[in-house]
Design a protein around this motif. Structure first.
Motif, PDB file in Angstrom:
ATOM      1  N   ARG A  58      30.897  -8.906  79.174  1.00  0.00           N
ATOM      2  CA  ARG A  58      29.840  -9.133  78.473  1.00  0.00           C
ATOM      3  C   ARG A  58      30.328 -10.684  77.763  1.00  0.00           C
ATOM      4  NH1 ARG A  58      29.850  -4.088  78.739  1.00  0.00           N
ATOM      5  NH2 ARG A  58      27.817  -2.976  78.630  1.00  0.00           N
ATOM      6  N   GLU A  59      31.533 -11.105  77.707  1.00  0.00           N
ATOM      7  CA  GLU A  59      31.719 -12.375  77.134  1.00  0.00           C
ATOM      8  C   GLU A  59      33.117 -12.866  77.762  1.00  0.00           C
ATOM      9  OE1 GLU A  59      30.856 -15.020  73.230  1.00  0.00           O
ATOM     10  OE2 GLU A  59      30.456 -12.783  73.441  1.00  0.00           O
ATOM     11  N   THR A  60      33.455 -13.902  78.130  1.00  0.00           N
ATOM     12  CA  THR A  60      34.584 -14.446  78.677  1.00  0.00           C
ATOM     13  C   THR A  60      35.047 -15.807  77.850  1.00  0.00           C
ATOM     14  OG1 THR A  60      33.556 -16.047  80.451  1.00  0.00           O
ATOM     15  CG2 THR A  60      34.220 -13.569  80.910  1.00  0.00           C
ATOM     16  N   ALA A  61      36.339 -16.074  77.892  1.00  0.00           N
ATOM     17  CA  ALA A  61      36.762 -17.337  77.282  1.00  0.00           C
ATOM     18  C   ALA A  61      37.864 -17.562  78.046  1.00  0.00           C
ATOM     19  CB  ALA A  61      37.244 -17.049  75.741  1.00  0.00           C
ATOM     20  N   ASP A  62      37.917 -18.862  78.578  1.00  0.00           N
ATOM     21  CA  ASP A  62      38.848 -19.516  79.359  1.00  0.00           C
ATOM     22  C   ASP A  62      39.712 -20.497  78.619  1.00  0.00           C
ATOM     23  OD1 ASP A  62      38.038 -18.122  81.538  1.00  0.00           O
ATOM     24  OD2 ASP A  62      37.505 -19.875  82.799  1.00  0.00           O
ATOM     25  N   PHE A  63      40.984 -20.205  78.559  1.00  0.00           N
ATOM     26  CA  PHE A  63      41.919 -21.224  77.883  1.00  0.00           C
ATOM     27  C   PHE A  63      42.942 -21.745  79.021  1.00  0.00           C
ATOM     28  CE2 PHE A  63      40.858 -17.929  75.106  1.00  0.00           C
ATOM     29  CZ  PHE A  63      40.935 -18.543  74.119  1.00  0.00           C
ATOM     30  N   ALA A  64      42.492 -23.094  79.097  1.00  0.00           N
ATOM     31  CA  ALA A  64      43.362 -23.770  80.232  1.00  0.00           C
ATOM     32  C   ALA A  64      44.315 -24.678  80.001  1.00  0.00           C
ATOM     33  CB  ALA A  64      42.286 -24.789  80.807  1.00  0.00           C
ATOM     34  N   ALA A  65      45.572 -24.601  80.504  1.00  0.00           N
ATOM     35  CA  ALA A  65      46.745 -25.242  80.396  1.00  0.00           C
ATOM     36  C   ALA A  65      46.529 -26.765  80.254  1.00  0.00           C
ATOM     37  CB  ALA A  65      47.723 -25.059  81.237  1.00  0.00           C
ATOM     38  N   ALA A  66      45.946 -27.090  81.052  1.00  0.00           N
ATOM     39  CA  ALA A  66      45.712 -28.862  81.077  1.00  0.00           C
ATOM     40  C   ALA A  66      45.211 -29.132  79.617  1.00  0.00           C
ATOM     41  CB  ALA A  66      44.668 -28.895  82.517  1.00  0.00           C
ATOM     42  N   GLU A  67      44.244 -28.414  79.039  1.00  0.00           N
ATOM     43  CA  GLU A  67      43.713 -28.991  77.661  1.00  0.00           C
ATOM     44  C   GLU A  67      45.020 -29.321  76.749  1.00  0.00           C
ATOM     45  OE1 GLU A  67      40.751 -27.613  74.292  1.00  0.00           O
ATOM     46  OE2 GLU A  67      40.888 -26.509  75.915  1.00  0.00           O
ATOM     47  N   ILE A  68      46.128 -28.584  76.969  1.00  0.00           N
ATOM     48  CA  ILE A  68      47.320 -29.268  76.011  1.00  0.00           C
ATOM     49  C   ILE A  68      48.220 -29.808  76.762  1.00  0.00           C
ATOM     50  CG2 ILE A  68      46.869 -27.059  74.315  1.00  0.00           C
ATOM     51  CD1 ILE A  68      49.042 -25.563  75.659  1.00  0.00           C
ATOM     52  N   GLY A  69      47.785 -30.441  77.777  1.00  0.00           N
ATOM     53  CA  GLY A  69      48.892 -31.461  78.436  1.00  0.00           C
ATOM     54  C   GLY A  69      50.023 -30.669  79.283  1.00  0.00           C
ATOM     55  N   GLN A  70      49.663 -29.306  79.785  1.00  0.00           N
ATOM     56  CA  GLN A  70      50.621 -28.662  80.684  1.00  0.00           C
ATOM     57  C   GLN A  70      50.087 -28.475  81.949  1.00  0.00           C
ATOM     58  OE1 GLN A  70      53.584 -27.583  79.611  1.00  0.00           O
ATOM     59  NE2 GLN A  70      53.551 -27.690  77.635  1.00  0.00           N
ATOM     60  N   GLU A  71      50.805 -28.464  82.989  1.00  0.00           N
ATOM     61  CA  GLU A  71      50.262 -28.132  84.274  1.00  0.00           C
ATOM     62  C   GLU A  71      49.817 -26.451  84.455  1.00  0.00           C
ATOM     63  OE1 GLU A  71      52.273 -27.746  88.704  1.00  0.00           O
ATOM     64  OE2 GLU A  71      53.158 -29.397  87.530  1.00  0.00           O
ATOM     65  N   ALA A  72      50.804 -25.831  83.823  1.00  0.00           N
ATOM     66  CA  ALA A  72      50.425 -24.633  83.625  1.00  0.00           C
ATOM     67  C   ALA A  72      51.173 -23.922  82.410  1.00  0.00           C
ATOM     68  CB  ALA A  72      51.003 -23.902  85.082  1.00  0.00           C
ATOM     69  N   PHE A  73      50.395 -22.520  82.372  1.00  0.00           N
ATOM     70  CA  PHE A  73      51.159 -22.051  81.087  1.00  0.00           C
ATOM     71  C   PHE A  73      52.594 -21.405  81.468  1.00  0.00           C
ATOM     72  CE2 PHE A  73      46.546 -21.370  79.803  1.00  0.00           C
ATOM     73  CZ  PHE A  73      46.668 -22.041  78.451  1.00  0.00           C
ATOM     74  N   GLY A  74      52.800 -20.933  82.736  1.00  0.00           N
ATOM     75  CA  GLY A  74      53.890 -20.288  83.177  1.00  0.00           C
ATOM     76  C   GLY A  74      53.422 -20.018  84.645  1.00  0.00           C
ATOM     77  N   TYR A  75      54.629 -19.192  84.865  1.00  0.00           N
ATOM     78  CA  TYR A  75      54.702 -18.718  86.470  1.00  0.00           C
ATOM     79  C   TYR A  75      55.205 -17.227  86.435  1.00  0.00           C
ATOM     80  CZ  TYR A  75      54.550 -23.689  87.490  1.00  0.00           C
ATOM     81  OH  TYR A  75      54.181 -25.163  87.420  1.00  0.00           O
ATOM     82  N   ASN A  76      54.363 -16.437  87.575  1.00  0.00           N
ATOM     83  CA  ASN A  76      54.492 -15.186  87.610  1.00  0.00           C
ATOM     84  C   ASN A  76      55.338 -14.541  88.840  1.00  0.00           C
ATOM     85  OD1 ASN A  76      53.923 -12.588  86.410  1.00  0.00           O
ATOM     86  ND2 ASN A  76      52.391 -12.233  88.175  1.00  0.00           N
ATOM     87  N   LEU A  77      56.300 -13.740  88.776  1.00  0.00           N
ATOM     88  CA  LEU A  77      57.077 -13.120  89.713  1.00  0.00           C
ATOM     89  C   LEU A  77      57.221 -11.640  89.715  1.00  0.00           C
ATOM     90  CD1 LEU A  77      58.578 -16.117  88.490  1.00  0.00           C
ATOM     91  CD2 LEU A  77      59.895 -15.765  90.986  1.00  0.00           C
ATOM     92  N   PRO A  78      57.359 -11.075  90.947  1.00  0.00           N
ATOM     93  CA  PRO A  78      57.604  -9.546  90.686  1.00  0.00           C
ATOM     94  C   PRO A  78      58.953  -9.406  90.070  1.00  0.00           C
ATOM     95  CG  PRO A  78      56.952 -10.296  92.880  1.00  0.00           C
ATOM     96  CD  PRO A  78      57.268 -11.551  92.151  1.00  0.00           C
ATOM     97  N   ASN A  79      59.279  -8.450  89.276  1.00  0.00           N
ATOM     98  CA  ASN A  79      60.602  -8.072  88.557  1.00  0.00           C
ATOM     99  C   ASN A  79      61.642  -7.880  89.556  1.00  0.00           C
ATOM    100  OD1 ASN A  79      59.348  -8.506  86.343  1.00  0.00           O
ATOM    101  ND2 ASN A  79      59.995  -6.632  85.340  1.00  0.00           N
ATOM    102  N   TRP A  80      61.503  -7.144  90.809  1.00  0.00           N
ATOM    103  CA  TRP A  80      62.379  -6.811  91.612  1.00  0.00           C
ATOM    104  C   TRP A  80      62.998  -8.142  92.410  1.00  0.00           C
ATOM    105  CZ3 TRP A  80      61.770  -8.496  96.690  1.00  0.00           C
ATOM    106  CH2 TRP A  80      60.725  -8.687  97.142  1.00  0.00           C
TER     107      TRP A  80
END
Length: 402
Positions: free
Chosen positions: A95-117
């Motif tokens: 019903r409602e979405t909100a996008d938070f973009a890393a570029a807005e605070i000068g970051q290429e990405a918030f982070g990076y995701n990997l499988p734990n194993w």
């Protein structure tokens, strides 16, 4: 009986414990890591950890400093946008979405995701090639006596003497209990189903957290699976419902998942088994004891919201290693009560604040009563619609003041 003499003994060979071992060895300490179970480093092995970890940028920078990120980066999926979606209501629909973009605070990405194993596989390989680092598993801490000059640690068939013992041995930490540090734990009546999926629509480096009563469902980007888009899923629900979902056949589960995910990435197809994890919060009454420092889940446990858990753990490790390295440079013992008290003061208040914040977010996400859902939606709208608040929230999510 074998006798070992090391600077640092790390109890616990999870991701946080392995990273702590690498960090201390990088700082020049002879470091021994012990764990009760050999690390599972392949997706298909029995007992493999099917969860994923999003390393936020402060954690990435820490891993770069200790020479680890180069091993992980080729396997990582960037998180450039965090999307919060409210699907509260009688029918599951966004019903409602909100996008938070890393570029807005000068970051290429918030982070990076990997499988734990996969993270464990690369950390184990890194330790094998790192002077001063040693991993012994299976080998559990069976006894600990703190003395003025160091800690005596009893292991199966061996005794180790260490200037400092780092407790990274989980929420039921033997080391924490051995030095008499209490911990307060509370439950939410929730469990999390964790698994991975393939889907036809690209995730476009967007991590999507869909809120509905019972808890959020989060789709976190992963590298492609068999040439197509893939994501890790954490689906939090009230315990009895989670158990019912776990018992469904694969086609039944995929149908329930399609409804709950509101079709945001198209049809979601399971690419891993499902695992069920209890959702609790826990915090130790202090983070330091005689010759002992608590880190990671020995110190704090939080629900899997906002990728905070392991990132808090790595902030513990970074703070502790920095203090110990400075002491070493001055020719001082890294396990003195004064140094460990400084660590406790530096981290404990921040941990308490972060645990309280995540607790509040989880309770808000669970809300099923219509006025609470309306308040949640209004709060999301106000936060996203006010640029200074939006940017402050993004910086806070990356670990500001924690």
């Amino acid at each position: 009986m074998e006798r070992l003499d090391v600077d640092i003994l790390v109890a616990g060979g999870g991701v946080a414990g392995l990273a702590a071992t690498a960090a201390f060895a990088h700082a020049g300490f002879e470091t021994l890591c012990v764990d009760a179970e050999p690390p599972v480093t392949e997706a298909g092995q029995a007992g493999s950890d099917l969860r994923s970890t999003a390393f936020l940028m402060p954690a990435v920078e820490f891993l770069e400093r200790i020479g680890l990120w180069g091993r992980l980066a080729p396997h990582a999926a960037p998180l450039r946008v965090m999307r919060l979606a409210d699907a509260g209501g009688p029918e599951p629909a966004v019903r409602e979405t909100a996008d938070f973009a890393a570029a807005e605070i000068g970051q290429e990405a918030f982070g990076y995701n990997l499988p734990n194993w996969l993270i464990r596989r690369e950390l184990v390989a890194h330790l094998a090639a790192t002077p001063g680092a040693r991993l012994v598993a299976p080998a559990r801490v069976e006894g600990l006596v703190a003395r003025t000059a160091g800690a005596l640690v009893r292991l199966p068939g061996a005794q180790a003497r260490a200037r400092l013992v780092v407790a990274a041995d989980g929420r039921d930490s033997f080391v924490r209990e051995a030095v008499g540090i209490a911990a307060r734990r509370w439950s939410y009546g929730q469990k999390a189903l964790v698994f991975t999926v393939a889907h036809p629509l690209p995730h476009d480096d967007v991590s999507t957290e869909i809120h509905r009563s019972g808890g959020p469902l989060t789709l976190v980007p992963l590298p492609d699976h068999e040439g197509g888009p893939a994501s890790a899923v954490v689906w939090m629900e009230e315990g009895p419902k989670a158990a019912r979902l776990m018992a469904l056949t694969e086609p039944e589960f995929e149908a329930a998942l399609a409804e709950r995910a509101c079709g945001v990435l198209g049809r979601l197809r399971l690419t891993s088994p499902r695992r069920l994890w209890p959702i609790v919060s826990q915090v130790a009454e202090r983070l330091d004891g005689p010759r002992v420092a608590l880190v990671a889940e020995a110190a704090h446990v939080v629900p899997p919201i906002g990728a905070q858990g392991l990132n808090m753990s790595l902030r513990d490790v970074a703070a502790l290693v920095e203090l110990c390295a400075a002491a070493r440079a001055r020719g001082e013992d890294p396990g003195t009560p004064e140094l460990l008290a400084r660590y406790g003061r530096a981290r404990h208040a921040r941990v308490l604040a972060r645990v309280a914040g995540i607790d509040a977010l989880n309770r808000a996400a669970m809300a099923g009563w219509q006025p609470f859902r309306d308040a949640r939606r209004a709060g999301l709208r106000a936060l996203h619609g006010t640029a200074p608040l939006r940017r402050a929230a993004m910086r806070m999510g990356l670990g500001g003041a924690a």
